[in-house]
Design a protein around this motif. Structure first.
Motif, PDB file in Angstrom:
ATOM      1  N   ILE A   1      -3.763  13.738  -5.906  1.00  0.00           N
ATOM      2  CA  ILE A   1      -2.796  13.371  -4.871  1.00  0.00           C
ATOM      3  C   ILE A   1      -2.705  14.534  -3.882  1.00  0.00           C
ATOM      4  N   PRO A   2      -2.836  14.282  -2.587  1.00  0.00           N
ATOM      5  CA  PRO A   2      -2.815  15.383  -1.618  1.00  0.00           C
ATOM      6  C   PRO A   2      -1.439  16.036  -1.493  1.00  0.00           C
ATOM      7  N   ALA A   3      -1.438  17.287  -1.039  1.00  0.00           N
ATOM      8  CA  ALA A   3      -0.186  18.020  -0.814  1.00  0.00           C
ATOM      9  C   ALA A   3       0.529  17.503   0.438  1.00  0.00           C
ATOM     10  N   THR A   4      -0.228  17.024   1.405  1.00  0.00           N
ATOM     11  CA  THR A   4       0.331  16.373   2.594  1.00  0.00           C
ATOM     12  C   THR A   4      -0.492  15.117   2.853  1.00  0.00           C
ATOM     13  N   ASN A   5       0.082  14.180   3.593  1.00  0.00           N
ATOM     14  CA  ASN A   5      -0.627  12.945   3.869  1.00  0.00           C
ATOM     15  C   ASN A   5      -0.151  12.392   5.205  1.00  0.00           C
ATOM     16  N   ILE A   6      -0.889  11.438   5.719  1.00  0.00           N
ATOM     17  CA  ILE A   6      -0.548  10.806   6.992  1.00  0.00           C
ATOM     18  C   ILE A   6      -0.638   9.293   6.815  1.00  0.00           C
TER      19      ILE A   6
ATOM     20  N   ILE B   1       2.799   9.041  10.927  1.00  0.00           N
ATOM     21  CA  ILE B   1       3.884   9.598  10.112  1.00  0.00           C
ATOM     22  C   ILE B   1       3.289  10.667   9.215  1.00  0.00           C
ATOM     23  N   TYR B   2       3.850  11.864   9.289  1.00  0.00           N
ATOM     24  CA  TYR B   2       3.364  12.999   8.505  1.00  0.00           C
ATOM     25  C   TYR B   2       4.242  13.157   7.268  1.00  0.00           C
ATOM     26  N   VAL B   3       3.596  13.379   6.107  1.00  0.00           N
ATOM     27  CA  VAL B   3       4.332  13.457   4.845  1.00  0.00           C
ATOM     28  C   VAL B   3       3.968  14.731   4.077  1.00  0.00           C
ATOM     29  N   PRO B   4       4.858  15.741   4.088  1.00  0.00           N
ATOM     30  CA  PRO B   4       4.773  16.850   3.135  1.00  0.00           C
ATOM     31  C   PRO B   4       5.863  16.609   2.078  1.00  0.00           C
ATOM     32  N   HIS B   5       5.832  17.319   0.967  1.00  0.00           N
ATOM     33  CA  HIS B   5       6.931  17.171   0.006  1.00  0.00           C
ATOM     34  C   HIS B   5       8.131  18.008   0.445  1.00  0.00           C
ATOM     35  N   ARG B   6       7.860  19.253   0.786  1.00  0.00           N
ATOM     36  CA  ARG B   6       8.940  20.162   1.191  1.00  0.00           C
ATOM     37  C   ARG B   6       8.868  20.403   2.689  1.00  0.00           C
ATOM     38  N   LEU B   7       9.972  20.294   3.360  1.00  0.00           N
ATOM     39  CA  LEU B   7      10.005  20.490   4.801  1.00  0.00           C
ATOM     40  C   LEU B   7       9.551  21.899   5.167  1.00  0.00           C
ATOM     41  N   GLN B   8       9.879  22.879   4.327  1.00  0.00           N
ATOM     42  CA  GLN B   8       9.484  24.258   4.633  1.00  0.00           C
ATOM     43  C   GLN B   8       7.971  24.457   4.567  1.00  0.00           C
ATOM     44  N   ASP B   9       7.236  23.467   4.035  1.00  0.00           N
ATOM     45  CA  ASP B   9       5.774  23.557   4.004  1.00  0.00           C
ATOM     46  C   ASP B   9       5.125  22.899   5.218  1.00  0.00           C
ATOM     47  N   LEU B  10       5.936  22.486   6.173  1.00  0.00           N
ATOM     48  CA  LEU B  10       5.414  21.874   7.392  1.00  0.00           C
ATOM     49  C   LEU B  10       4.444  22.853   8.044  1.00  0.00           C
TER      50      LEU B  10
ATOM     51  N   PRO C   1       0.837  -1.205   0.000  1.00  0.00           N
ATOM     52  CA  PRO C   1       0.000   0.000   0.000  1.00  0.00           C
ATOM     53  C   PRO C   1       0.876   1.261   0.000  1.00  0.00           C
ATOM     54  N   VAL C   2       0.446   2.271  -0.768  1.00  0.00           N
ATOM     55  CA  VAL C   2       1.240   3.483  -0.957  1.00  0.00           C
ATOM     56  C   VAL C   2       0.547   4.691  -0.336  1.00  0.00           C
ATOM     57  N   THR C   3       1.317   5.476   0.401  1.00  0.00           N
ATOM     58  CA  THR C   3       0.911   6.794   0.872  1.00  0.00           C
ATOM     59  C   THR C   3       1.777   7.776   0.099  1.00  0.00           C
ATOM     60  N   ALA C   4       1.150   8.690  -0.656  1.00  0.00           N
ATOM     61  CA  ALA C   4       1.920   9.590  -1.521  1.00  0.00           C
ATOM     62  C   ALA C   4       1.458  11.031  -1.334  1.00  0.00           C
TER      63      ALA C   4
END
Length: 152
Positions: free
Chosen positions: A64-69, A77-86, A47-50
């Protein structure tokens, strides 16, 4: 439990990346996918979280969401693409890890009890940076991380 972590494929899913992800119970793609077929290939393994990265455009990318969990039992586990978008405080939200990409630079560090992990880029080589992905190992509620360099 093994969580495969891949990012910045930019449309290139290398056979050695697929090999390295075999045996994963879950896979996280931290953005800049480049081709929606990559997610289908990864989903054949686990299973993929993207999340959508800054180069992911078009109708498919908008799904596809901009952030995911990713939630595995008590582990978040929190997933953004760019750390600065946390957009939250991971420790306050009880996240065990923040998985991100974008920089193409593998990095793993603990801050305030939260693992910050960038697997690097598994796509086209950029500058002199390694081609890599990552693994999270979940054992008895504890996360450990490792960077896996490809093609070496």
């Amino acid at each position: 439990m093994i969580i495969g972590v891949i990012s910045d494929t930019h449309g290139l899913l290398r056979p050695e990346a697929l090999d390295a992800l075999q045996g994963s119970n879950y896979i996280i793609h931290a953005g800049d996918i480049g081709d929606p077929q990559i997610l289908h290939q990864l989903a054949a393994i686990a299973p993929v979280t993207a999340v959508r990265g800054n180069v992911d455009h078009g109708a498919c990318a908008q799904k596809i969401p901009a952030t995911n969990i990713l939630e595995i039992g008590e582990i978040l586990i929190y997933v953004p693409h760019r750390l600065q978008d946390l957009d939250l405080k991971p420790e306050a939200a009880k996240f065990a890890a923040v998985i991100y990409g974008h920089s193409h630079v593998p990095k793993q560090e603990m801050k305030n009890g939260v693992l910050y992990f960038n697997p690097g880029s598994a796509g086209p080589r950029r500058f002199k940076l390694p081609v890599s992905l990552g693994r999270l190992l979940l054992t008895n509620g504890k996360l450990e991380s490792e960077v896996v360099k490809l093609g070496e």
